[in-house]
Design a protein around this motif. Sequence first.
Motif, short mmCIF file in Angstrom:
data_model
loop_
_atom_site.label_atom_id
_atom_site.label_comp_id
_atom_site.label_asym_id
_atom_site.label_seq_id
_atom_site.Cartn_x
_atom_site.Cartn_y
_atom_site.Cartn_z
N LEU A 1 0.86 -1.18 0.00
CA LEU A 1 0.00 0.00 0.00
C LEU A 1 0.89 1.23 0.00
O LEU A 1 1.86 1.30 0.75
CB LEU A 1 -0.91 -0.01 1.23
CG LEU A 1 -1.93 -1.14 1.25
CD1 LEU A 1 -2.64 -1.19 2.60
CD2 LEU A 1 -2.94 -0.99 0.13
N VAL A 2 0.56 2.20 -0.86
CA VAL A 2 1.37 3.40 -0.98
C VAL A 2 0.49 4.65 -1.02
O VAL A 2 -0.70 4.58 -1.34
CB VAL A 2 2.27 3.37 -2.25
CG1 VAL A 2 3.29 2.25 -2.17
CG2 VAL A 2 1.43 3.23 -3.51
N ASP A 3 1.11 5.76 -0.68
CA ASP A 3 0.48 7.08 -0.72
C ASP A 3 0.64 7.63 -2.13
O ASP A 3 1.74 7.91 -2.57
CB ASP A 3 1.17 7.99 0.30
CG ASP A 3 0.62 9.40 0.34
OD1 ASP A 3 -0.20 9.76 -0.53
OD2 ASP A 3 1.04 10.15 1.23
N ASP A 4 -0.46 7.76 -2.84
CA ASP A 4 -0.45 8.32 -4.19
C ASP A 4 -1.24 9.62 -4.17
O ASP A 4 -2.46 9.62 -4.35
CB ASP A 4 -1.06 7.33 -5.18
CG ASP A 4 -1.02 7.81 -6.62
OD1 ASP A 4 -0.06 8.53 -6.98
OD2 ASP A 4 -1.94 7.47 -7.39
N GLN A 5 -0.56 10.73 -3.85
CA GLN A 5 -1.17 12.06 -3.75
C GLN A 5 -2.31 12.08 -2.74
O GLN A 5 -3.43 12.48 -3.03
CB GLN A 5 -1.62 12.54 -5.12
CG GLN A 5 -0.48 12.65 -6.10
CD GLN A 5 -0.94 13.02 -7.49
OE1 GLN A 5 -2.07 13.43 -7.71
NE2 GLN A 5 -0.04 12.90 -8.44
N GLN A 6 -2.01 11.57 -1.54
CA GLN A 6 -2.94 11.49 -0.41
C GLN A 6 -4.12 10.54 -0.65
O GLN A 6 -5.15 10.63 0.00
CB GLN A 6 -3.45 12.88 -0.01
CG GLN A 6 -2.37 13.77 0.57
CD GLN A 6 -1.77 13.16 1.83
OE1 GLN A 6 -2.48 12.91 2.79
NE2 GLN A 6 -0.48 12.89 1.83
N MET A 22 -9.68 5.48 -1.84
CA MET A 22 -9.78 5.69 -0.40
C MET A 22 -8.68 6.67 0.01
O MET A 22 -7.62 6.69 -0.61
CB MET A 22 -9.57 4.36 0.36
CG MET A 22 -10.66 3.35 0.09
SD MET A 22 -10.27 1.66 0.67
CE MET A 22 -9.76 1.90 2.32
N PRO A 23 -8.92 7.46 1.05
CA PRO A 23 -7.88 8.39 1.51
C PRO A 23 -6.69 7.65 2.11
O PRO A 23 -6.82 6.53 2.60
CB PRO A 23 -8.56 9.24 2.58
CG PRO A 23 -10.01 8.92 2.50
CD PRO A 23 -10.16 7.60 1.81
N TRP A 24 -5.55 8.30 2.05
CA TRP A 24 -4.35 7.83 2.75
C TRP A 24 -4.40 8.36 4.17
O TRP A 24 -4.92 9.46 4.36
CB TRP A 24 -3.10 8.34 2.01
CG TRP A 24 -1.83 7.89 2.65
CD1 TRP A 24 -1.06 8.61 3.49
CD2 TRP A 24 -1.22 6.61 2.52
NE1 TRP A 24 0.01 7.86 3.88
CE2 TRP A 24 -0.06 6.63 3.31
CE3 TRP A 24 -1.54 5.44 1.83
CZ2 TRP A 24 0.78 5.53 3.43
CZ3 TRP A 24 -0.70 4.36 1.94
CH2 TRP A 24 0.45 4.41 2.73
N PRO A 25 -3.96 7.69 5.19
CA PRO A 25 -3.28 6.40 5.20
C PRO A 25 -4.26 5.24 5.21
O PRO A 25 -5.41 5.37 5.62
CB PRO A 25 -2.49 6.44 6.51
CG PRO A 25 -3.30 7.30 7.42
CD PRO A 25 -3.95 8.32 6.54
N CYS A 26 -3.78 4.11 4.75
CA CYS A 26 -4.58 2.89 4.77
C CYS A 26 -3.68 1.74 5.19
O CYS A 26 -2.45 1.88 5.21
CB CYS A 26 -5.22 2.64 3.42
SG CYS A 26 -4.04 2.51 2.07
#
Length: 149
Positions: A47-52, A68-72
Motif C-alpha cells: 500500500l502506498v500514498d499516491d497524492q494522499q 480511499m484516503p491515505w493512510p490505509c
Amino acid sequence: MNKARCAVLIGCLFSSLTACAGQQASSATSTTAVNQVVVMGGQQLTLVDDQQRCALRKPDQTLMPLDMPWPCQFTVDRQGKSHVETFGKVPIVIVLHFSTAPQNSPQCHSEYRAIRLINGQLEPSIIARHASCMGGTGDQKNYTGLFTW
C-alpha cells in the motif's frame, strides 16, 4: 532547595515521557509499515500514498488506485501481520482506512475494500463504510460479501 529538586525531578519526568513517546512512535511506524505489505498468491503487494490517496503497488510496480484516503492498511492477524483470507482457492485481503472525528470525540469511522486474486488478476470490491473502527482480521463475510461470486 526544594524548588531546585522539584525542577530537576520534573525535568527528568519530561525527558522520560519524551523518550517513551519517541519509542512508541517508532514502534507504531514499524507496525504500520508491516501492515502495508502483504504476500498474496506469491506476489508482494504494497500500500502506498499516491497524492494522499491509497493505492496498491503491484509486483510490476504499477499502481491500482483504491479510491480511499491515505493512510490505509491491511487487516492484521493476532500476530500483527497482514491477513490473507482464502475462500475456496481465492486469496482475499482487506484494505482499511480510519477517519477519526474531532479531537475530543471518541467517534471513529472506517471504510474498507476487499481485494481478491482471481484467475491471476487482482480485483477490488466495492467500498464498505462503517460508523465504527473495524479491528482484527474481521469476519469471512467481510472478505467475501462485497463480491459477486
